[in-house]
Motif scaffolding. Sequence first.
Motif, PDB file in Angstrom:
ATOM      1  N   GLU A   1       0.844  -1.192   0.000  1.00  0.00           N
ATOM      2  CA  GLU A   1       0.000   0.000   0.000  1.00  0.00           C
ATOM      3  C   GLU A   1       0.879   1.241   0.000  1.00  0.00           C
ATOM      4  O   GLU A   1       1.907   1.283   0.684  1.00  0.00           O
ATOM      5  CB  GLU A   1      -0.906   0.020   1.235  1.00  0.00           C
ATOM      6  CG  GLU A   1      -1.853  -1.166   1.330  1.00  0.00           C
ATOM      7  CD  GLU A   1      -2.660  -1.136   2.603  1.00  0.00           C
ATOM      8  OE1 GLU A   1      -2.406  -0.225   3.459  1.00  0.00           O
ATOM      9  OE2 GLU A   1      -3.523  -2.006   2.787  1.00  0.00           O
ATOM     10  N   THR A   2       0.490   2.248  -0.762  1.00  0.00           N
ATOM     11  CA  THR A   2       1.221   3.518  -0.769  1.00  0.00           C
ATOM     12  C   THR A   2       0.254   4.664  -0.547  1.00  0.00           C
ATOM     13  O   THR A   2      -0.929   4.578  -0.888  1.00  0.00           O
ATOM     14  CB  THR A   2       1.946   3.743  -2.123  1.00  0.00           C
ATOM     15  OG1 THR A   2       0.969   3.983  -3.145  1.00  0.00           O
ATOM     16  CG2 THR A   2       2.798   2.548  -2.498  1.00  0.00           C
ATOM     17  N   ARG A   3       0.779   5.736   0.044  1.00  0.00           N
ATOM     18  CA  ARG A   3       0.010   6.970   0.172  1.00  0.00           C
ATOM     19  C   ARG A   3       0.973   8.093   0.513  1.00  0.00           C
ATOM     20  O   ARG A   3       2.118   7.854   0.914  1.00  0.00           O
ATOM     21  CB  ARG A   3      -1.070   6.853   1.234  1.00  0.00           C
ATOM     22  CG  ARG A   3      -0.570   6.848   2.673  1.00  0.00           C
ATOM     23  CD  ARG A   3      -1.697   6.545   3.628  1.00  0.00           C
ATOM     24  NE  ARG A   3      -1.307   6.758   5.007  1.00  0.00           N
ATOM     25  CZ  ARG A   3      -1.731   7.782   5.748  1.00  0.00           C
ATOM     26  NH1 ARG A   3      -2.537   8.682   5.236  1.00  0.00           N
ATOM     27  NH2 ARG A   3      -1.344   7.907   7.004  1.00  0.00           N
ATOM     28  N   THR A   4       0.513   9.322   0.345  1.00  0.00           N
ATOM     29  CA  THR A   4       1.329  10.471   0.724  1.00  0.00           C
ATOM     30  C   THR A   4       0.905  10.944   2.100  1.00  0.00           C
ATOM     31  O   THR A   4      -0.282  10.951   2.439  1.00  0.00           O
ATOM     32  CB  THR A   4       1.174  11.622  -0.289  1.00  0.00           C
ATOM     33  OG1 THR A   4      -0.214  12.005  -0.361  1.00  0.00           O
ATOM     34  CG2 THR A   4       1.639  11.192  -1.670  1.00  0.00           C
ATOM     35  N   THR A   5       1.882  11.336   2.912  1.00  0.00           N
ATOM     36  CA  THR A   5       1.604  11.839   4.247  1.00  0.00           C
ATOM     37  C   THR A   5       2.781  12.676   4.714  1.00  0.00           C
ATOM     38  O   THR A   5       3.943  12.300   4.502  1.00  0.00           O
ATOM     39  CB  THR A   5       1.353  10.687   5.254  1.00  0.00           C
ATOM     40  OG1 THR A   5       1.127  11.224   6.558  1.00  0.00           O
ATOM     41  CG2 THR A   5       2.512   9.720   5.296  1.00  0.00           C
ATOM     42  N   SER A   6       2.486  13.820   5.275  1.00  0.00           N
ATOM     43  CA  SER A   6       3.514  14.708   5.828  1.00  0.00           C
ATOM     44  C   SER A   6       4.605  15.026   4.819  1.00  0.00           C
ATOM     45  O   SER A   6       5.785  15.112   5.160  1.00  0.00           O
ATOM     46  CB  SER A   6       4.134  14.085   7.091  1.00  0.00           C
ATOM     47  OG  SER A   6       3.140  13.791   8.052  1.00  0.00           O
ATOM     48  N   GLY A   7       4.213  15.177   3.543  1.00  0.00           N
ATOM     49  CA  GLY A   7       5.170  15.537   2.506  1.00  0.00           C
ATOM     50  C   GLY A   7       6.081  14.418   2.070  1.00  0.00           C
ATOM     51  O   GLY A   7       7.107  14.656   1.433  1.00  0.00           O
ATOM     52  N   ALA A   8       5.714  13.179   2.399  1.00  0.00           N
ATOM     53  CA  ALA A   8       6.520  12.017   2.021  1.00  0.00           C
ATOM     54  C   ALA A   8       5.603  10.919   1.496  1.00  0.00           C
ATOM     55  O   ALA A   8       4.376  11.000   1.611  1.00  0.00           O
ATOM     56  CB  ALA A   8       7.334  11.524   3.208  1.00  0.00           C
ATOM     57  N   VAL A   9       6.207   9.894   0.930  1.00  0.00           N
ATOM     58  CA  VAL A   9       5.458   8.727   0.467  1.00  0.00           C
ATOM     59  C   VAL A   9       5.616   7.614   1.486  1.00  0.00           C
ATOM     60  O   VAL A   9       6.740   7.244   1.854  1.00  0.00           O
ATOM     61  CB  VAL A   9       5.950   8.245  -0.914  1.00  0.00           C
ATOM     62  CG1 VAL A   9       5.184   6.993  -1.343  1.00  0.00           C
ATOM     63  CG2 VAL A   9       5.787   9.341  -1.952  1.00  0.00           C
ATOM     64  N   GLN A  10       4.508   7.102   1.935  1.00  0.00           N
ATOM     65  CA  GLN A  10       4.521   5.993   2.885  1.00  0.00           C
ATOM     66  C   GLN A  10       4.218   4.702   2.126  1.00  0.00           C
ATOM     67  O   GLN A  10       3.249   4.630   1.366  1.00  0.00           O
ATOM     68  CB  GLN A  10       3.470   6.211   3.977  1.00  0.00           C
ATOM     69  CG  GLN A  10       3.469   5.132   5.046  1.00  0.00           C
ATOM     70  CD  GLN A  10       2.282   5.258   5.976  1.00  0.00           C
ATOM     71  OE1 GLN A  10       1.144   5.043   5.571  1.00  0.00           O
ATOM     72  NE2 GLN A  10       2.541   5.638   7.221  1.00  0.00           N
ATOM     73  N   ILE A  11       5.057   3.698   2.330  1.00  0.00           N
ATOM     74  CA  ILE A  11       4.874   2.395   1.707  1.00  0.00           C
ATOM     75  C   ILE A  11       4.694   1.371   2.823  1.00  0.00           C
ATOM     76  O   ILE A  11       5.554   1.259   3.700  1.00  0.00           O
ATOM     77  CB  ILE A  11       6.084   2.003   0.840  1.00  0.00           C
ATOM     78  CG1 ILE A  11       6.377   3.083  -0.196  1.00  0.00           C
ATOM     79  CG2 ILE A  11       5.841   0.656   0.151  1.00  0.00           C
ATOM     80  CD1 ILE A  11       7.661   2.837  -0.974  1.00  0.00           C
ATOM     81  N   ARG A  12       3.597   0.646   2.768  1.00  0.00           N
ATOM     82  CA  ARG A  12       3.335  -0.356   3.801  1.00  0.00           C
ATOM     83  C   ARG A  12       3.237  -1.727   3.156  1.00  0.00           C
ATOM     84  O   ARG A  12       2.635  -1.901   2.100  1.00  0.00           O
ATOM     85  CB  ARG A  12       2.047  -0.036   4.557  1.00  0.00           C
ATOM     86  CG  ARG A  12       2.030   1.362   5.166  1.00  0.00           C
ATOM     87  CD  ARG A  12       0.867   1.531   6.098  1.00  0.00           C
ATOM     88  NE  ARG A  12       1.029   0.691   7.280  1.00  0.00           N
ATOM     89  CZ  ARG A  12       0.088   0.581   8.225  1.00  0.00           C
ATOM     90  NH1 ARG A  12      -1.065   1.203   8.095  1.00  0.00           N
ATOM     91  NH2 ARG A  12       0.305  -0.185   9.277  1.00  0.00           N
ATOM     92  N   ALA A  13       3.850  -2.710   3.794  1.00  0.00           N
ATOM     93  CA  ALA A  13       3.834  -4.072   3.279  1.00  0.00           C
ATOM     94  C   ALA A  13       3.858  -5.049   4.438  1.00  0.00           C
ATOM     95  O   ALA A  13       4.176  -4.692   5.574  1.00  0.00           O
ATOM     96  CB  ALA A  13       5.025  -4.316   2.357  1.00  0.00           C
TER      97      ALA A  13
END
Length: 317
Positions: free
Chosen positions: A290-302
């Motif tokens: 899963e990816t999303r943008t948060t706090s000016g960064a890209v978060q990748i969760r796996a």
Amino acid sequence: MLRSLLPLLSIALIAGACESSGFSDEPLTVETRSALEILPPDAQVVASVNLRQIADNPELSLESMLNSLGEMHEEARARVSEFVATTGFDPAKDLRSVYVSSSLELNPVVLAYGAYDVERLSEFIDSRQSSIISKYFYRDVPVYEMAVENNDSMLLALAGESMMIASPNKTELHAVLDRALDTENREIPQRLSTLAGQVAGSDSWIVITELPVPADTSEKPDLTAIASSILSASAGMNAAADKLEMTSWLTPQQDLSAEDLEDLVRGGIAALKIEAKDNPTAFDILDRIETRTTSGAVQIRAELTTEQLRAFRKDRI
């Protein structure tokens, strides 16, 4: 096939189970703060592994690591048994955590925290001194210099009952020892402190304060584009008996938005899924990212199950 996952998932190493609302920004532990103060201030990559916590997953235990050596398993086990019997130091029980730092000049420094009997360890190493192992003292700390291939050497300092320091660079090792012994006026570089705070509390983590510009390649253009677009990264991993939970954050270069970087990351994942179409394990791991943008960064969760991790290791990643 599974090797192809690493360029993407390891851009920030992998990170673990932090709050889904954004950066964890937890306070650094006393040990982590001390390690970051001691390690070289110009380090571009710093990683940490809490060996006791990752052992919650059976695939990451010392016994599992020895089993992965295949034909060398019995020999490795015998050497570990001899070491434990002679020194009283059992890595599986007494080694607590490891911190590693490096720079583009490839001068790594390793801090290994645990419970050490310095006298017995010194006697063990002294008994094996030869033409490839020499000993000297730096500020009353025993330092062993071991010759390795290509006329290089590795230095190991027994810095007390709770810490060992290792590095191939003598100047770097002495500087680390100086900071370890001189406890006043130590500080952590701001960017390193911020990135480490994002993953504090993870069982293992890595921060990259500045990604090197990758060489152009036509073999993996999507991954090259992603790496070229990242300014810094942080990541961590939490281990449970049945799975590994991972999260990483990629900070884009100043001329790129987090949304644009997320599009590149998604494109890279899509390309890897095509490559992994004949490997169900690899495809399933990629499909669940899963990816999303948060706090000016890209978060990748796996997330990897223990069975998938076992397949990962079987495929010789």
